[in-house]
Design an enzyme around this catalytic site. Structure first.
Site, mmCIF file in Angstrom:
data_model
loop_
_atom_site.group_PDB
_atom_site.id
_atom_site.type_symbol
_atom_site.label_atom_id
_atom_site.label_comp_id
_atom_site.label_asym_id
_atom_site.label_seq_id
_atom_site.Cartn_x
_atom_site.Cartn_y
_atom_site.Cartn_z
ATOM 1 C CD GLU A 287 0.455 -1.080 3.042
ATOM 2 O OE1 GLU A 287 -0.021 -2.186 2.467
ATOM 3 O OE2 GLU A 287 0.922 -0.791 3.732
ATOM 4 C CG ASP A 329 17.108 27.979 -28.038
ATOM 5 O OD1 ASP A 329 16.442 27.379 -29.400
ATOM 6 O OD2 ASP A 329 16.190 29.495 -27.635
ATOM 7 C CG ASP A 656 14.476 31.929 -26.390
ATOM 8 O OD1 ASP A 656 13.081 31.506 -27.373
ATOM 9 O OD2 ASP A 656 15.941 32.459 -26.373
ATOM 10 C CG ASP A 660 11.520 29.324 -29.892
ATOM 11 O OD1 ASP A 660 10.719 29.320 -31.156
ATOM 12 O OD2 ASP A 660 12.337 29.584 -28.935
ATOM 13 C CG ASN A 722 5.623 -6.918 0.027
ATOM 14 O OD1 ASN A 722 5.739 -6.714 0.982
ATOM 15 N ND2 ASN A 722 4.266 -6.222 -0.839
ATOM 16 C CG ASP A 754 6.558 -2.766 3.503
ATOM 17 O OD1 ASP A 754 7.304 -4.073 3.710
ATOM 18 O OD2 ASP A 754 5.470 -3.246 2.933
HETATM 19 P P1 ATP Z 1 19.382 30.940 -30.719
HETATM 20 O O1 ATP Z 1 17.753 30.624 -31.732
HETATM 21 O O2 ATP Z 1 19.761 29.589 -30.558
HETATM 22 O O3 ATP Z 1 18.672 31.759 -29.481
HETATM 23 P P2 ATP Z 1 19.923 33.651 -31.747
HETATM 24 O O4 ATP Z 1 19.518 34.524 -30.208
HETATM 25 O O5 ATP Z 1 21.042 34.322 -32.488
HETATM 26 O O6 ATP Z 1 19.823 32.115 -31.557
HETATM 27 P P3 ATP Z 1 16.979 34.857 -32.446
HETATM 28 O O7 ATP Z 1 16.742 35.067 -31.052
HETATM 29 O O8 ATP Z 1 16.204 34.405 -33.604
HETATM 30 O O9 ATP Z 1 18.073 33.540 -32.152
HETATM 31 O O10 ATP Z 1 17.958 35.994 -34.031
HETATM 32 C C1 ATP Z 1 17.891 36.002 -34.789
HETATM 33 C C2 ATP Z 1 18.921 36.327 -35.509
HETATM 34 O O11 ATP Z 1 18.425 38.320 -35.558
HETATM 35 C C3 ATP Z 1 20.163 36.960 -34.868
HETATM 36 O O12 ATP Z 1 20.925 36.197 -35.422
HETATM 37 C C4 ATP Z 1 20.472 38.167 -35.422
HETATM 38 O O13 ATP Z 1 20.918 38.466 -36.210
HETATM 39 C C5 ATP Z 1 19.416 39.283 -35.441
HETATM 40 N N1 ATP Z 1 19.223 39.960 -34.054
HETATM 41 C C6 ATP Z 1 18.684 39.528 -32.761
HETATM 42 N N2 ATP Z 1 18.586 40.069 -31.562
HETATM 43 C C7 ATP Z 1 17.929 41.254 -32.445
HETATM 44 C C8 ATP Z 1 17.661 42.467 -31.616
HETATM 45 N N3 ATP Z 1 16.741 42.897 -30.936
HETATM 46 N N4 ATP Z 1 17.245 43.557 -33.079
HETATM 47 C C9 ATP Z 1 17.544 42.373 -34.193
HETATM 48 N N5 ATP Z 1 18.162 42.082 -35.268
HETATM 49 C C10 ATP Z 1 18.479 40.934 -34.349
#
Ligand code: ATP
Length: 940
Positions: A287, A329, A656, A660, A722, A754
């Site tokens: 139990e 990521d 994130d 996603d 048991n 037990d």
């Molecule tokens: P992961 O998916 O591994 O976290 P990551 O952070 O590079 O990677 P994203 O955040 O999707 O992925 O960013 C994709 C692309 O967009 C980056 O490689 C960059 O060139 C561009 N990027 C990221 N952050 C910014 C931002 N704040 N403003 C403009 N462009 C951005």
């Protein structure tokens, strides 16, 4: 206040009614006072089972009730002492069960609190992150894509803001929100476009709103009863064990009936046999099993929290142990997400930026020589865009006192000032602010010259972000983003301080500069701008981000996390493949994957564009070989998860951003980032990493495997015990011997063995080779890997040896008046000792000789206390008549120890001999999933 038509109020009125300030929010005092009067911003939860009910539940079991009935009868028949003792044992057993369940429930509740949501607010002029339950009416909150709306609110500002309100209205298409007041009076909820509601999700854009009502007064609160129906699901293992429990009850009862009938046929008194039978049934029914499983799960989950992985859904603890692929990521998970711009590129010029971290101290060098940014128009333009198209903040804070006092290490410069630079917001953007500051451009000064009119927020799909700013009567679009994407939006380029058409040759130059920076593991962003014509429509990003003038590139370093390489190696040994899935550029991703050991020399990387062109069948074919997916969009993640699942993998996937969430949900183990993750992803996930670190996933997998093995350990122990108890009685009755154990002894054995020892097995240390085996199959039976055989063989041996000791003692005491009582005492001690020795055997999948004996302190303590309790029953005189025992001498103990040791040691020696024979005969091996870097992985 709650009955206001909030959507009809203008901004001034809103702020007045709610007593708030546009630029400062509520004062601290007012917020505190409101929290006191309005109460916390949470939905009243249904209460769990009360402790009293939990306690009473322990005595509801059918067999326990039969036993209580039988005890009352025996009490009435004059066996008062017997009856009281049995009642006492039942009570102690119930209390133990209560303690186990209560603890399990409390740990589960504590886990829930850990994943409570938070909100970004403006209070007392400061922007803060506070627990959502502390929000009050009048608070000004900031929202961005992926956030859960933390209370009912009226929007003050919206930038392409869309909210999914399906939880409230059932409408699955996200609603585009606006900030202005609405005239119509009786608008249905779904049409109040300037209001947001608790529990709905921001799918796109950013916004600012003022809280109107909180907690049970919100629209969600009004229907709270309806949404509280979500049940806590059992884990698949708990479910299977529940079914197993039912089978075991039937088997135990059937055997008990046979024992009782055989005893009666052989002339045992009916009444005594009945009581013995009921006691046996109570003892043989495991139990305690469900509660101990829950405790093992809950305590394991607490260990995971210490290792920075928060489990949101209990079933995932089991699945974790089966994970065969971890898709991770890159930014922040495999790397530190501490960005520093080290290189700039402008129209063929390459500029080095020195300095480390977020301190804006460093110089710019071109061809090894320092340059003055003030006279460099193109460079200033690049950094202007970087700073204006930016939502991060750079602040200088006092260093903690102990940090100030710390003596500098040898070679380290003495702390020049007692402050440190910290950032708020996205590290990529912060790195750009730092670089701009190094050229003398400070964001706050720039912002006073350029007023932001509109933002086109970044999202992982578009891979860029823009702002519309006004300056000296004109307007400007500033854009930054992934260079390969951004060049597609540009028609011109700033080359040698001239705006010239962006020809194919110039485009190629930009792209190859981007490529060579990426090869050096740099994350590269491009900057572009354009003037806006007087009456041009720039409502949406697609309209604004066109015909841009390309200015240049900024390359930033994001070092890999130190502990990750080791974790990836560990995964490979454990037969788990690691896959990097990133939005970043392919070359950057590959360079980092190689540094970390994810990708070998002949590894394969696939880009988002290639993925789009691939059919599902084609993806299935290559899924096993690919270690890096780069420049992917969130929807690609879902396809990758599904392809791997079709290949039979159990997939853990991190995420994130809001987009996603579908992939995280579809994965067998969806993992959200605790720091950078959005609420939407967290809610879709089964595991949240509190430090966003890949190594924490591996730690969680390790714990997951350990927990499962511990569950197997105590199942093995409980069931073998048991089987031993039933076998002792069964064989004795079949052979026509007198009862080897009296009912009280049976109950005592059950209580002592037990309880604590089984619980101690639930928190046992993992075996050293836990992460050197392939992951187990998700469909594996709990009795797989010879567990069933071990339970039955050890159980039968315990039964035979106990009976053997009983018979020997019985024969040796022939003619003695205490002959039977003495032999029963010997059998009782043998059974207890056999179980207490066997419990150590259960710690190992091989044999008792393969584990350090005193390693599990809880177990040693549990066994010692059980031993003391047994000795008390044997040697404390007033207890002897109660438990029908006599004191034993050394000769008896020699017999008991030999008989009790046989089941464990005989099998242990057999296993050692067997394994050395197997070693000589060659080891079975198979290869892990990662073909490029195949490693030997042992099968079990
Ligand atoms: P992961 O998916 O591994 O976290 P990551 O952070 O590079 O990677 P994203 O955040 O999707 O992925 O960013 C994709 C692309 O967009 C980056 O490689 C960059 O060139 C561009 N990027 C990221 N952050 C910014 C931002 N704040 N403003 C403009 N462009 C951005």
């Amino acid at each position: 206040m709650e009955d206001q038509a909030w959507h009809q109020l203008g901004e001034e009125q809103l702020l007045k009614v709610l007593g708030s300030d546009r630029d400062g929010g509520l004062t601290r005092e007012k917020a505190e006072e409101r929290l006191q009067t309005e109460g916390p911003n949470e939905l009243a939860e249904k209460r769990g089972e009360s402790p009293l009910k939990l306690l009473l539940n322990q005595f509801k079991d059918f067999m326990v009730l039969v036993l209580l009935g039988a005890t009352v009868i025996s009490g009435l028949l004059g066996e008062m002492l017997d009856a009281l003792t049995i009642v006492a044992i039942i009570l102690i057993n119930g209390l133990l069960g209560f303690y186990q369940e209560y603890r399990a429930e409390r740990s589960l509740r504590a886990l829930k609190e850990l994943s409570a949501p938070s909100a970004k607010v403006l209070r007392h002029g400061e922007s803060l992150q506070i627990p959502a339950r502390e929000l009050v009416a009048g608070d000004i909150v900031f929202l961005e894509s992926g956030d859960r709306v933390p209370a009912d609110l009226r929007f003050l500002q919206c930038n392409e803001l869309s909210v999914d309100e399906s939880a409230l209205t059932g409408e699955s298409v996200p609603v585009v929100k606006t900030a202005g007041r609405l005239e119509a009076q009786d608008l249905p909820l779904g049409d109040r476009r300037n209001c947001g509601y608790l529990g709905t999700m921001v799918t796109r854009g950013t916004g600012k709103g003022i809280v109107t009502v909180t907690g049970m007064k919100t629209e969600m609160g009004k229907i709270a009863d309806l949404i509280q129906k979500t049940e806590e699901a059992d884990t698949p293992l708990q479910h299977r064990l529940e079914q197993l429990g039912k089978i075991l009850i039937v088997v135990a009862l059937a055997l008990t009936v046979v024992v009782v009938l055989a005893g009666i046929l052989h002339g045992q008194p009916i009444y005594e046999m009945f009581l013995a039978g009921v006691s046996l049934a109570v003892a043989a029914i495991p139990e305690g099993l469900p509660a101990i499983v829950t405790i093992a799960l809950a305590l394991g989950v607490q260990r995971m929290i210490k290792r920075r992985a928060i489990v949101r859904k209990l079933p995932s603890v089991e699945t974790l142990g089966c994970a065969s692929v971890i898709c991770s990521d890159k930014t922040g998970t495999l790397t530190q997400n501490k960005m520093t711009v080290t290189q700039l590129w402008l129209a063929g010029r390459s500029i080095e930026v020195t300095g480390e971290g977020y301190e804006p101290v460093g110089v710019l060098k071109e061809g090894g020589k320092g340059i003055d940014a003030r006279g460099d128009a193109a460079l200033r333009r690049l950094m202007q865009i970087a700073a204006l198209c930016n939502n991060s903040e750079l602040t200088q804070q006092e260093k903690a006192d102990d940090e100030k006092k710390r003596k500098p290490a040898k070679g380290e410069p003495a702390a020049a000032n007692a402050s440190e630079w910290t950032i708020k917001g996205d590290p990529t953007e912060a790195a750009l602010l730092v670089a701009a500051a190094k050229t003398g451009l400070v964001k706050s000064t720039l912002q006073s010259l350029y007023t932001r009119e509109k933002e086109y927020p970044f999202d992982a799909e578009r891979k860029r972000m823009s702002v519309l700013v006004s300056h000296q009567g004109g307007k400007l679009i500033c854009t930054k983003g992934a260079p390969d994407v951004l060049v597609g939006q540009c028609a011109y380029v700033l080359w040698d301080n001239q705006v010239v058409p962006f020809t194919a040759t110039l485009r190629q130059k930009v792209l190859s500069a981007n490529e060579s920076m990426a090869k050096a593991s740099l994350r590269v962003l491009g900057m572009a701008y354009r003037d806006v014509k007087a009456h041009e429509a720039c409502e949406r990003g697609e309209q604004a981000e066109n015909g841009l003038i390309f200015v240049g590139l900024a390359g930033m370093m994001d070092p890999p996390r130190k502990e990750v390489k080791e974790a990836i190696y560990k995964c490979r040994q454990a037969g788990i493949k690691t896959v990097m899935i990133t939005g970043d550029h392919g070359t950057t991703a590959e360079a980092i994957a190689k540094t970390l050991g994810i990708m070998g020399r002949e590894g394969r990387a696939v880009t988002g564009t290639e993925l789009t062109a691939m059919s599902d069948e084609e993806l299935d074919k290559i899924a096993e070989e690919v270690q890096v997916y780069a420049r992917v969009s969130p929807e690609h993640k879902l396809r990758i998860v599904q392809a791997l699942q079709r290949r039979g993998h159990v997939v853990a996937m991190t995420g994130d951003g809001v987009n996603d969430a579908p992939a995280v949900k579809a994965a067998d183990i969806g993992i959200a980032m605790g720091i950078t993750g959005t609420d939407v992803t967290k809610e879709a996930s089964s595991l949240v990493l509190s430090d966003d670190n890949f190594s924490s996933i591996v730690a969680a997998v390790e714990e997951g495997r350990g927990i499962y093995e511990n569950i197997r350990k105590f199942i093995r122990y409980l069931l073998a015990s048991n089987v031993g108890e039933i076998m002792t009685m069964f064989l004795a009755m079949m052979a026509g011997f007198p009862l080897p154990l009296v009912p009280i002894q049976i109950l005592w054995v059950n209580l002592v063995t037990d309880g604590l020892p089984a619980m101690a097995l639930g928190v046992d240390q993992a075996e050293s080779d836990l992460m050197q085996h392939k992951p187990r199959s998700a469909k594996e039976n709990i009795f797989a890997r010879r567990l069933g055989w071990k339970i039955v063989s050890r159980g039968i041996l315990i039964g035979i040896c106990t009976l053997g000791a009983f018979v020997i003692a019985l024969k040796a005491g022939a003619g003695h008046p205490q002959q039977l009582v003495h032999a029963q005492t010997v059998a009782f001690a043998t059974l207890v000792m056999a179980q207490l020795i066997h419990v150590f055997d259960c710690r190992s999948s091989r044999s008792i000789f393969h584990r350090r004996l005193l390693e599990n302190k809880f177990l040693v303590f549990a066994v010692l206390s059980s031993l003391l309790l047994m000795l008390a029953v044997l040697y404390v005189e007033p207890l002897q008549p109660v438990f029908k025992t006599v004191p034993l001498d050394l000769r008896d103990w020699a017999l008991i120890l030999v008989a009790a040791g046989i089941p464990t040691f005989a099998m242990g020696i057999g296993s050692v001999l067997g394994s050395s024979r197997r070693r000589n005969g060659g080891r079975k091996i198979s290869y892990g999933g990662n073909s490029a870097s195949a490693k030997l992985v042992r099968t079990r």
